[in-house]
Design an enzyme around this catalytic site. Structure first.
Site, PDB file in Angstrom:
ATOM      1  N   HIS A 466      34.486  39.271  59.452  1.00 55.07           N
ATOM      2  CA  HIS A 466      35.403  39.430  59.029  1.00 55.07           C
ATOM      3  C   HIS A 466      35.497  40.798  59.794  1.00 55.07           C
ATOM      4  O   HIS A 466      36.984  41.251  60.444  1.00 55.07           O
ATOM      5  CB  HIS A 466      35.005  40.673  56.906  1.00 55.07           C
ATOM      6  CG  HIS A 466      36.681  41.319  56.936  1.00 55.07           C
ATOM      7  ND1 HIS A 466      37.311  41.582  56.035  1.00 55.07           N
ATOM      8  CD2 HIS A 466      36.513  42.575  57.250  1.00 55.07           C
ATOM      9  CE1 HIS A 466      38.103  42.223  55.015  1.00 55.07           C
ATOM     10  NE2 HIS A 466      37.646  43.379  56.485  1.00 55.07           N
ATOM     11  N   GLU A 467      35.076  42.244  59.823  1.00 57.54           N
ATOM     12  CA  GLU A 467      34.667  43.268  60.647  1.00 57.54           C
ATOM     13  C   GLU A 467      34.828  42.729  62.260  1.00 57.54           C
ATOM     14  O   GLU A 467      35.564  43.395  63.081  1.00 57.54           O
ATOM     15  CB  GLU A 467      33.707  43.641  60.649  1.00 57.54           C
ATOM     16  CG  GLU A 467      33.207  44.501  59.068  1.00 57.54           C
ATOM     17  CD  GLU A 467      34.383  45.568  59.203  1.00 57.54           C
ATOM     18  OE1 GLU A 467      35.121  46.262  59.962  1.00 57.54           O
ATOM     19  OE2 GLU A 467      34.382  45.028  58.138  1.00 57.54           O
ATOM     20  N   HIS A 470      39.220  42.026  62.353  1.00 57.30           N
ATOM     21  CA  HIS A 470      39.717  42.339  63.032  1.00 57.30           C
ATOM     22  C   HIS A 470      38.740  43.737  64.912  1.00 57.30           C
ATOM     23  O   HIS A 470      40.004  44.028  65.561  1.00 57.30           O
ATOM     24  CB  HIS A 470      38.943  44.284  62.212  1.00 57.30           C
ATOM     25  CG  HIS A 470      39.407  44.677  60.924  1.00 57.30           C
ATOM     26  ND1 HIS A 470      40.787  44.294  60.716  1.00 57.30           N
ATOM     27  CD2 HIS A 470      38.508  44.741  59.809  1.00 57.30           C
ATOM     28  CE1 HIS A 470      40.908  44.738  59.195  1.00 57.30           C
ATOM     29  NE2 HIS A 470      39.307  44.836  58.883  1.00 57.30           N
ATOM     30  N   HIS A 473      41.225  41.735  66.662  1.00 59.34           N
ATOM     31  CA  HIS A 473      42.304  41.997  67.132  1.00 59.34           C
ATOM     32  C   HIS A 473      42.736  43.735  67.789  1.00 59.34           C
ATOM     33  O   HIS A 473      44.039  43.635  68.875  1.00 59.34           O
ATOM     34  CB  HIS A 473      42.973  42.984  65.353  1.00 59.34           C
ATOM     35  CG  HIS A 473      44.395  42.809  65.185  1.00 59.34           C
ATOM     36  ND1 HIS A 473      44.957  43.779  64.012  1.00 59.34           N
ATOM     37  CD2 HIS A 473      45.802  42.654  66.603  1.00 59.34           C
ATOM     38  CE1 HIS A 473      45.774  43.650  64.394  1.00 59.34           C
ATOM     39  NE2 HIS A 473      46.710  42.789  65.141  1.00 59.34           N
TER      40      HIS A 473
END
Length: 674
Positions: A466-467, A470, A473
């Site tokens: 998940h991290e 990010h 991105h």
């Protein structure tokens, strides 16, 4: 004092010179850089040329770059490696930086130039990104008081200074309360049910504190397994109460008054700016554009998820009754959920951990990024870090430097709970030169113990991915202007890249590629992989309803529902009543430690986790149709990631998917519809 923050860093890629930094360097550096940034703004305001995009809008985006970098370094340290001196400085500097921000936003001369460009410009003469920046800049000023009278501007300044101080104090109180508690056990019989690896970590924690026996804390790697495996119900209750009363006790760290003050100030601020509520203000710049849309979304999901959640909790209650427990309580949930998981799927999170050593899982995330986007991650030992445990990688694309990635995996007293991605430097282009980003992932995974590496639960595997989503991105950002780069997107779009990456953890072929025993190198048995995939929706109804409760609580605080004659605890319990699946525990509340909405950026935005799940489920269903590493599909998604906020998020999604997002993919993946 020679200040390393006020001269060229002289480090690889101009990374933060942590090796030379002391807390005392930050205040003088930030104060001086504020003055320098003000001079840059004054030069824009006093420019005799007719205002245009280049000399006003673009010039503003380039102003204050060094201040942004230094203040990001400071507040990232305050989150990941704080101490009393840094916390005191944070209390001093937060209102100063809020005042500086207001000096810009309420600068009449500057706004008149922006308005002139906004009103006069022919948008066809601008690129799409330039038009987007112009619109964002004008709205940013209008939404932050530029259209107010002189008297109301002063009121806004005062509100923002108070909010900056209060949100910082909220966060510090939660950290103090988290660190203040520990459960000290001397009798091993009280630890029945706890796996050896958790006992070893608790023994190491006791030794660190120079105590006999075992010590458990409220930090996630200690708290979560205790609640999941400890057979001693009284101790589970004690630990639960310690967590659920953080910053709610009658001491100097109580956050109840701070919650009320933050809510009241946000409401006053919104009304001053012409909005009905703080939620109306926030949602004007979101994909979900109004509180009504958010509430409809949350209630619709609740209606679909709650019957499943009730069925799930009923199964747990049957297990608890077999142990002589007549009323199942919140501190029983994790324990009996783990028992149910083990009996339903014959799947033990603890038994899986040896197959998920942290270095292996990280390598798998790197492998996914390589196969999807052509990124390579090379270890760098010459980049300064703020703690010996922090490891830095250079990210390369086609042999060219793309980004730096800092990784910080383990809990410390100076680190707040949870997991997050942040940036030390954003990405932008200046004079045809790329300035590449410095990205950081911070987590709280169990430390290695002796010869045993850090072993992750499967839930922590998905947290890492998940991290990392990010981080991708941020690392793939490719825009001209920093304020539209990377994660500078609508808040209910920002979780799409992170939640998208979690999907890979449930893909059998991909799991096979990295799930191997840390000692023997044996692959995770095929039947265990089947169980992980089969258990993907385990307790999904319960988890969904719990998330919806947080979203409804957030919206209630920020739509003016909190009245002075009700306690924070009672307000919370009344608000989440429809999402409550266990009896109340008197004297507990989530609100006083709900850092996402009172100290993070999620006020009136907590719903966005579920909103983005609709986007990520639909996006990944496209990959499932074409192949999870299909190069054409990956290239489309890479374009979405690298575009940042330069294009409206709905338009970005449509360009990728060929249509608007549809919630059916989420409901199907979650097992909430057939």
């Amino acid at each position: 004092m020679d200040n390393p923050l006020l001269k060229p860093f002289g480090t690889p890629f101009d990374s933060i010179p942590f090796q030379a930094l002391k807390p005392a360097h930050f205040k003088p550096a930030i104060l001086q850089l504020i003055e320098e940034a003000k001079q840059e703004i004054n030069a824009i305001v006093s420019n005799p040329s007719t205002p245009d995009f280049a000399n006003t809008i673009a010039a503003m985006d380039y102003a204050g770059k060094q201040l942004n970098i230094v203040s990001a370094a400071f507040f990232n340290l305050d989150a990941a490696e704080t101490n009393d001196e840094i916390q005191q400085l944070a209390q001093e500097l937060s209102p100063v930086l809020a005042e500086y921000s207001n000096d810009i936003m309420l600068n009449e001369g500057l706004f008149q130039r922006i308005k002139q460009v906004h009103d006069a410009v022919n948008e066809s003469a601008l690129t799409g990104e330039e038009a987007r920046l112009l619109d964002k800049t004008y709205k940013g000023f209008a939404r932050n008081g530029a259209l107010l009278s002189a008297e109301d501007k002063e009121k806004l300044r005062e509100i923002d200074k108070q909010l900056a101080t209060l949100t910082m104090k909220f966060s510090q109180n939660v950290l103090q309360e988290t660190n203040a508690y520990h459960l000290h056990i001397l009798d091993k019989k009280q630890l029945a049910g706890l796996p050896d690896s958790i006992l070893a970590a608790a023994k190491a924690e006791a030794e660190k504190r120079q105590l006999e026996g075992w010590v458990f804390t409220l930090h996630f790697p200690s708290f979560v397994p205790f609640m999941k495996y400890a057979a001693n119900r009284d101790l589970r209750k004690e630990l639960y109460l310690a967590s659920a009363t953080r910053a709610l006790k009658a001491n100097e760290y109580n956050n109840e008054g701070i919650v009320r003050d933050i809510v009241a100030l946000r409401d006053r601020r919104a009304k001053l700016l012409g909005f009905g509520t703080h939620a109306d203000f926030v949602l004007q710049e979101r994909m979900a554009s109004s509180p009504a849309i958010v509430l409809d979304f949350l209630h619709d999901l609740l209606q679909k998820a709650k019957p499943h959640a009730i069925q799930e909790v009923t199964k747990l209650q049957a297990l608890a009754e077999a142990d002589g427990i007549s009323t199942t309580m919140p501190y029983d949930h994790a324990y009996y959920a783990e028992k149910l998981r083990e009996t339903t799927f014959n799947l033990s999170e603890e038994a899986l951990k040896p197959y998920f050593p942290l270095p292996q899982v990280l390598e798998a995330a790197f492998d996914a990024a390589s196969r999807l986007y052509g990124l390579i991650f090379e270890l760098r030992t010459d980049i300064p870090t703020y703690h010996p445990e922090v490891v830095v990688y250079e990210v390369l694309e086609n042999g060219q430097h793309k980004a730096l990635l800092y990784t910080d995996w383990h809990p410390r007293e100076g680190k707040r709970a949870g997991a997050w991605m942040t940036a030390y430097r954003g990405q932008w282009k200046e004079n045809d030169q790329q300035v590449r980003p410095h990205i950081s992932i911070v987590c709280n995974f169990a430390r290695p113990v002796g010869e045993v590496p850090s072993l992750l639960t499967f839930n922590e595997v998905t947290t890492l991915f998940h991290e990392f989503g990010h981080a991708l991105h941020g690392m793939l950002a490719d825009t001209t202007f920093e304020s539209l780069s990377g994660t500078n997107v609508y808040w209910d779009f920002v979780e799409l890249p992170s939640q998208f990456m979690e999907n890979y953890c449930y893909e059998k072929d991909f799991l096979r590629s990295f799930a191997r025993h840390h000692q023997t190198g044996e692959p995770l048995p095929e039947e265990e992989i089947d169980k992980i995939v089969a258990a993907a929706n385990f307790m999904e109804g319960y988890q969904t309803v719990r998330q919806l409760g947080f979203g409804l609580l957030d919206m209630a605080y920020h739509t003016g529902k909190l009245s002075p004659d009700i306690s924070v605890e009672q307000f919370e319990k009344d608000t989440v009543r429809d999402t409550q699946l266990y009896p109340d525990v008197s004297g507990t509340a989530q609100s006083t430690s709900f850092s996402h909405i009172f100290a993070g950026g999620y006020s009136a935005g907590y719903y966005s986790y579920k909103w983005a799940e609709v986007l990520d489920a639909d996006a990944f269903s496209y990959f499932k149709e074409t192949g999870i590493f299909n190069p054409e599909t990956a290239a489309k998604f890479k374009a979405l990631l690298s575009s940042g906020g330069t294009i409206d998020p709905m338009e970005l999604f449509i360009r990728f998917r060929g249509r608007r997002p549809e919630p059916q993919a989420l409901l199907k993946r979650a097992g909430l519809v057939a």
